[in-house]
Motif scaffolding. Sequence first.
Motif, PDB file in Angstrom:
ATOM      1  N   TYR A 113       0.837  -1.198   0.000  1.00  0.00           N
ATOM      2  CA  TYR A 113       0.000   0.000   0.000  1.00  0.00           C
ATOM      3  C   TYR A 113       0.876   1.254   0.000  1.00  0.00           C
ATOM      4  CZ  TYR A 113       0.835  -0.339   5.077  1.00  0.00           C
ATOM      5  OH  TYR A 113       1.413  -0.457   6.320  1.00  0.00           O
ATOM      6  N   PRO A 114       0.448   2.314  -0.662  1.00  0.00           N
ATOM      7  CA  PRO A 114       1.283   3.511  -0.839  1.00  0.00           C
ATOM      8  C   PRO A 114       1.680   4.247   0.435  1.00  0.00           C
ATOM      9  CG  PRO A 114      -0.442   3.467  -2.482  1.00  0.00           C
ATOM     10  CD  PRO A 114      -0.750   2.362  -1.515  1.00  0.00           C
ATOM     11  N   CYS A 121      -5.650   3.231   1.722  1.00  0.00           N
ATOM     12  CA  CYS A 121      -4.809   2.265   2.441  1.00  0.00           C
ATOM     13  C   CYS A 121      -5.454   1.839   3.756  1.00  0.00           C
ATOM     14  CB  CYS A 121      -3.433   2.883   2.709  1.00  0.00           C
ATOM     15  SG  CYS A 121      -2.548   3.318   1.194  1.00  0.00           S
ATOM     16  N   GLU A 124      -8.228  -0.672   2.957  1.00  0.00           N
ATOM     17  CA  GLU A 124      -7.650  -1.951   2.550  1.00  0.00           C
ATOM     18  C   GLU A 124      -7.129  -2.728   3.764  1.00  0.00           C
ATOM     19  OE1 GLU A 124      -4.620  -3.647  -0.881  1.00  0.00           O
ATOM     20  OE2 GLU A 124      -4.310  -1.619  -0.094  1.00  0.00           O
ATOM     21  N   SER A 146       4.690  -1.238   3.250  1.00  0.00           N
ATOM     22  CA  SER A 146       4.818   0.095   2.665  1.00  0.00           C
ATOM     23  C   SER A 146       6.216   0.625   2.976  1.00  0.00           C
ATOM     24  CB  SER A 146       3.749   1.053   3.215  1.00  0.00           C
ATOM     25  OG  SER A 146       4.072   1.468   4.522  1.00  0.00           O
ATOM     26  N   ARG A 196      -0.139   0.365  -5.858  1.00  0.00           N
ATOM     27  CA  ARG A 196      -0.957  -0.540  -5.039  1.00  0.00           C
ATOM     28  C   ARG A 196      -1.077  -1.916  -5.712  1.00  0.00           C
ATOM     29  NH1 ARG A 196      -4.114   1.083  -1.007  1.00  0.00           N
ATOM     30  NH2 ARG A 196      -4.398   3.175  -1.886  1.00  0.00           N
ATOM     31  N   THR A 197      -0.499  -2.895  -5.072  1.00  0.00           N
ATOM     32  CA  THR A 197      -0.383  -4.240  -5.649  1.00  0.00           C
ATOM     33  C   THR A 197      -0.535  -5.287  -4.555  1.00  0.00           C
ATOM     34  OG1 THR A 197       1.244  -3.356  -7.226  1.00  0.00           O
ATOM     35  CG2 THR A 197       1.126  -5.761  -7.016  1.00  0.00           C
ATOM     36  N   THR A 198      -1.070  -6.448  -4.916  1.00  0.00           N
ATOM     37  CA  THR A 198      -1.145  -7.580  -3.983  1.00  0.00           C
ATOM     38  C   THR A 198      -0.563  -8.816  -4.656  1.00  0.00           C
ATOM     39  OG1 THR A 198      -3.111  -6.715  -2.872  1.00  0.00           O
ATOM     40  CG2 THR A 198      -2.677  -9.066  -2.620  1.00  0.00           C
ATOM     41  N   ASN A 213      -2.610  -2.400  -9.793  1.00  0.00           N
ATOM     42  CA  ASN A 213      -3.551  -1.268  -9.821  1.00  0.00           C
ATOM     43  C   ASN A 213      -4.834  -1.616  -9.073  1.00  0.00           C
ATOM     44  OD1 ASN A 213      -1.779   0.239 -11.554  1.00  0.00           O
ATOM     45  ND2 ASN A 213      -2.497  -1.004 -13.267  1.00  0.00           N
ATOM     46  N   VAL A 216      -9.628  -0.928  -4.061  1.00  0.00           N
ATOM     47  CA  VAL A 216      -9.759  -1.434  -2.692  1.00  0.00           C
ATOM     48  C   VAL A 216     -11.078  -2.162  -2.432  1.00  0.00           C
ATOM     49  CG1 VAL A 216      -9.907  -0.727  -0.272  1.00  0.00           C
ATOM     50  CG2 VAL A 216      -8.170   0.277  -1.766  1.00  0.00           C
TER      51      VAL A 216
END
Length: 230
Positions: A113-114, A121, A124, A146, A196-198, A213, A216
């Motif tokens: 998260y940024p 964030c 999320e 982060s 923003r990536t998982t 991208n 959330v």
Amino acid sequence: MSKKSRKKSSKTPSGIATAKKKAPKARATTQTKSAKTQRTPARKSTATIAKAASHKAASKRLTSSKSVPIPAAAAKATLAEGQKAPAFRLPRDGGDVVTLADHAGQKLVLFFYPRADTPGCTREAIDFTRLAEAFTAAGTAVLGISADPLKAQEKFRDKHKLGVPLVSDETHEMLEAYGVWGEKSMYGKSFLGILRTTVLVGADGKVARIWRNVRVDGHADEVLEAARSL
């Protein structure tokens, strides 16, 4: 000529002379007003042109920002599904250290998260906390990562009562290895930051799924379903 006649004739020329002197003043006043009237629209049109030029300049900056070259540190090869997950060793909230090896033989979710305590964030992290028990039941650990310092991470955790470990990567080494540190833009300006990536790592240590991208809303639930299906 009588005295009365001389008086009448002497008044007439002086009256004409007076009228002639007054007339130029009236014309001068009219010319001044006319000049002011002509100058006023010119000033307005100049302001309008300036605004238009400013708008065009802003548009150019926004367009050109897309072509700003990315530094070599941020242009590394992107991580792909099926590859072995890059190893890491980083501090987490509470003062402990977390590594990829700690989760060997276990599924692992890494949500990048940024910035801590920003609206997206926060939502999320709260969603992953809400589903923490469900992830545990699915044999999956969850880590939030982060570039924030540990103090910011711990403040974020305490403020929102988060129940997932928060990892700090201030050097960006892990962020770059996982391909989540890159070029972003906001208000026409380009800068480097966390995308923003998982990433879902399987029990075999390989990357099973990558979400880029991320939006959330509903994302944590989608990741849980993917973890259950592994």
